[in-house]
Motif scaffolding. Structure first.
Motif, PDB file in Angstrom:
ATOM      1  N   ASN A 281      65.620  49.327  29.783  1.00 27.24           N
ATOM      2  CA  ASN A 281      65.710  50.755  29.527  1.00 27.24           C
ATOM      3  C   ASN A 281      64.334  51.378  29.301  1.00 27.24           C
ATOM      4  OD1 ASN A 281      66.982  53.324  28.599  1.00 27.24           O
ATOM      5  ND2 ASN A 281      66.009  52.697  26.665  1.00 27.24           N
ATOM      6  N   THR A 282      64.118  52.581  29.860  1.00 23.38           N
ATOM      7  CA  THR A 282      62.854  53.297  29.686  1.00 23.38           C
ATOM      8  C   THR A 282      63.033  54.643  28.984  1.00 23.38           C
ATOM      9  OG1 THR A 282      63.098  54.288  31.891  1.00 23.38           O
ATOM     10  CG2 THR A 282      61.818  52.231  31.725  1.00 23.38           C
ATOM     11  N   ALA A 283      64.274  55.001  28.658  1.00 26.34           N
ATOM     12  CA  ALA A 283      64.538  56.269  27.961  1.00 26.34           C
ATOM     13  C   ALA A 283      64.440  56.055  26.455  1.00 26.34           C
ATOM     14  CB  ALA A 283      65.924  56.790  28.327  1.00 26.34           C
ATOM     15  N   PRO A 284      63.551  56.776  25.749  1.00 24.06           N
ATOM     16  CA  PRO A 284      63.338  56.546  24.309  1.00 24.06           C
ATOM     17  C   PRO A 284      64.609  56.617  23.465  1.00 24.06           C
ATOM     18  CG  PRO A 284      61.620  57.958  25.187  1.00 24.06           C
ATOM     19  CD  PRO A 284      62.630  57.802  26.274  1.00 24.06           C
ATOM     20  N   PHE A 285      65.561  57.468  23.872  1.00 27.64           N
ATOM     21  CA  PHE A 285      66.794  57.576  23.096  1.00 27.64           C
ATOM     22  C   PHE A 285      68.007  57.066  23.887  1.00 27.64           C
ATOM     23  CE2 PHE A 285      63.921  60.699  21.294  1.00 27.64           C
ATOM     24  CZ  PHE A 285      63.998  60.395  19.939  1.00 27.64           C
ATOM     25  N   GLY A 286      67.758  56.208  24.859  1.00 20.90           N
ATOM     26  CA  GLY A 286      68.835  55.651  25.661  1.00 20.90           C
ATOM     27  C   GLY A 286      69.652  54.650  24.875  1.00 20.90           C
ATOM     28  N   ARG A 287      70.859  54.457  25.297  1.00 21.46           N
ATOM     29  CA  ARG A 287      71.722  53.432  24.688  1.00 21.46           C
ATOM     30  C   ARG A 287      72.761  53.010  25.716  1.00 21.46           C
ATOM     31  NH1 ARG A 287      74.370  55.545  19.507  1.00 21.46           N
ATOM     32  NH2 ARG A 287      72.252  56.323  19.183  1.00 21.46           N
TER      33      ARG A 287
END
Length: 388
Positions: A281-287
């Protein structure tokens, strides 16, 4: 041998209930009530009136030697479980013991050794293992469907008991009579399920209230923190002083979390492992994407005590695998003893290298130095062998 003749020792709440299931309701095929035993004349008189065809004994050894039984079901106060079980093995009997296995691991390990030396079957009345809900949760964990386990939290505070309950018998809620409070009385099933589902923790650090809410000397409020071999943590919270209480088990893993509440299993299931997601994952607030799934499981509670007795009988007659081997009774008790030990010593309890003798000595000190005076009670004889 096409039937098992069983003798029941202790005709309190649990013992009398077992005799009804076996003899009056005939709910356990191929299990017959060969004899019963109780030290109380009042309970023996109850047996003569209720079970007129069944021989009644006032001491266990006489029943063991009678030749009337092939197996024994022990439903007496906690301290006597190992003693009577060992004697049962020595007299060539199969043994089914009520929970808990005993009060301290030192005596239970001796019972396990006696079982191993005999050629007889040993079973413990962990009837919650028959509950399809907990069987399904265990399968989800053991099969790896939940992934690597990270944390487990069980809040089990719906064991409310008022002061008059603690006062209802001279043995209740004392170190000498019962060997503890909510851990040894109400919680053995839950502690067994905790380790049956998750495996044994390595160590435990606990904080207990002793007589915090009631006029008793034993624990009535417990918070325990545990650590497991794989790095997972566990928190176990229980009390007899909360109303309304909670019964909620939550297990978190790489693939999401399982919540068990009101006999319903909810699986918040990740589509991909959180650990794998974290790597890519590269999205800071991804889950990870998660689905809320209600897991199908029979919510009728299973066959409970009758189910254990059926399994015990079939194991003797047909070689069926025991659902609750008696030797496993020491595991939940080890957690219980570890929680006490940690609270008494204000330190970690190492469950992998537990100081069984040290715990026993501390318990004896509690008994010897007790200044607790039991209030005047009207002894409920029918409750003497009750464990809840």
């Amino acid at each position: 041998m096409d039937k098992v003749r069983i003798g029941v020792i202790g005709l309190g709440n649990m013992g009398s209930s077992h005799t009804k299931h076996i003899h009056l309701e005939k709910r356990v095929p191929n299990l017959v009530l060969g004899a019963v035993c109780d030290i109380s004349e009042e309970r023996r008189e109850w047996a003569r009136n209720t079970l007129p065809e069944v021989p009644v004994f006032e001491d266990a050894l006489s029943m063991y030697k009678s030749g009337l039984i092939d197996a024994v079901l022990i439903a007496v106060p906690h301290y006597d479980h190992p003693v009577l079980a060992i004697q049962g093995f020595e007299h060539g009997l199969h043994v089914l013991v009520e929970k808990p296995a005993g009060v301290h691991t030192k005596q239970v390990l001796e019972m396990n050794e006696a079982a191993q030396k005999s050629d007889k079957l040993f079973c413990i009345m962990y009837n919650q293992r028959t509950n399809p809900v907990y069987q399904k949760v265990r399968d989800l964990v053991k099969s790896g469907e939940l992934g690597g386990i990270k944390r487990a939290v069980w809040i089990i505070t719906d064991w409310y008991r008022p002061q008059c309950y603690h006062d209802s018998g001279t043995w209740r809620s004392t170190w000498e009579g019962e060997g503890g409070g909510t851990l040894i009385n109400q919680n053995p099933h839950n502690l067994d399920l905790f380790q049956w589902i998750l495996g044994m923790p390595k160590r435990v650090r606990s904080f207990c209230g002793f007589g915090k809410f009631y006029n008793i000397e034993v624990e009535d409020d417990v918070t325990a923190y545990m650590e497991f071999e794989n790095g997972a943590s566990g928190v176990y919270i229980t009390s007899t002083a909360e109303s309304p209480g909670t019964n909620r088990l939550e297990i978190s893993g790489d693939m999401g979390k399982i919540v068990v509440e009101k006999n319903v299993i909810t699986f918040h299931r990740n589509r991909v492992s959180e650990r794998e997601f974290n790597k890519t994952n590269t999205a800071p607030f991804g889950r990870p994407e998660a689905w809320k799934c209600e897991v199908p499981a029979d919510t009728n509670g299973g066959e409970q005590h009758v189910g254990i007795m059926k399994n015990f009988t079939n194991a003797i007659l047909k070689g069926e695998k025991l659902l609750a081997p008696g030797e496993e009774g020491v595991l939940g008790l080890l957690i219980s003893n570890g929680i006490h030990y940690s609270a008494w010593t204000d330190s970690w309890a190492d469950l992998e290298n537990f100081d069984h003798d040290g715990f026993y000595n501390l318990l004896q000190d509690k008994i010897k130095t007790s200044t607790y005076v039991k209030p005047d009670v009207v002894q409920n004889v029918a409750d003497v062998a009750g464990t809840h």
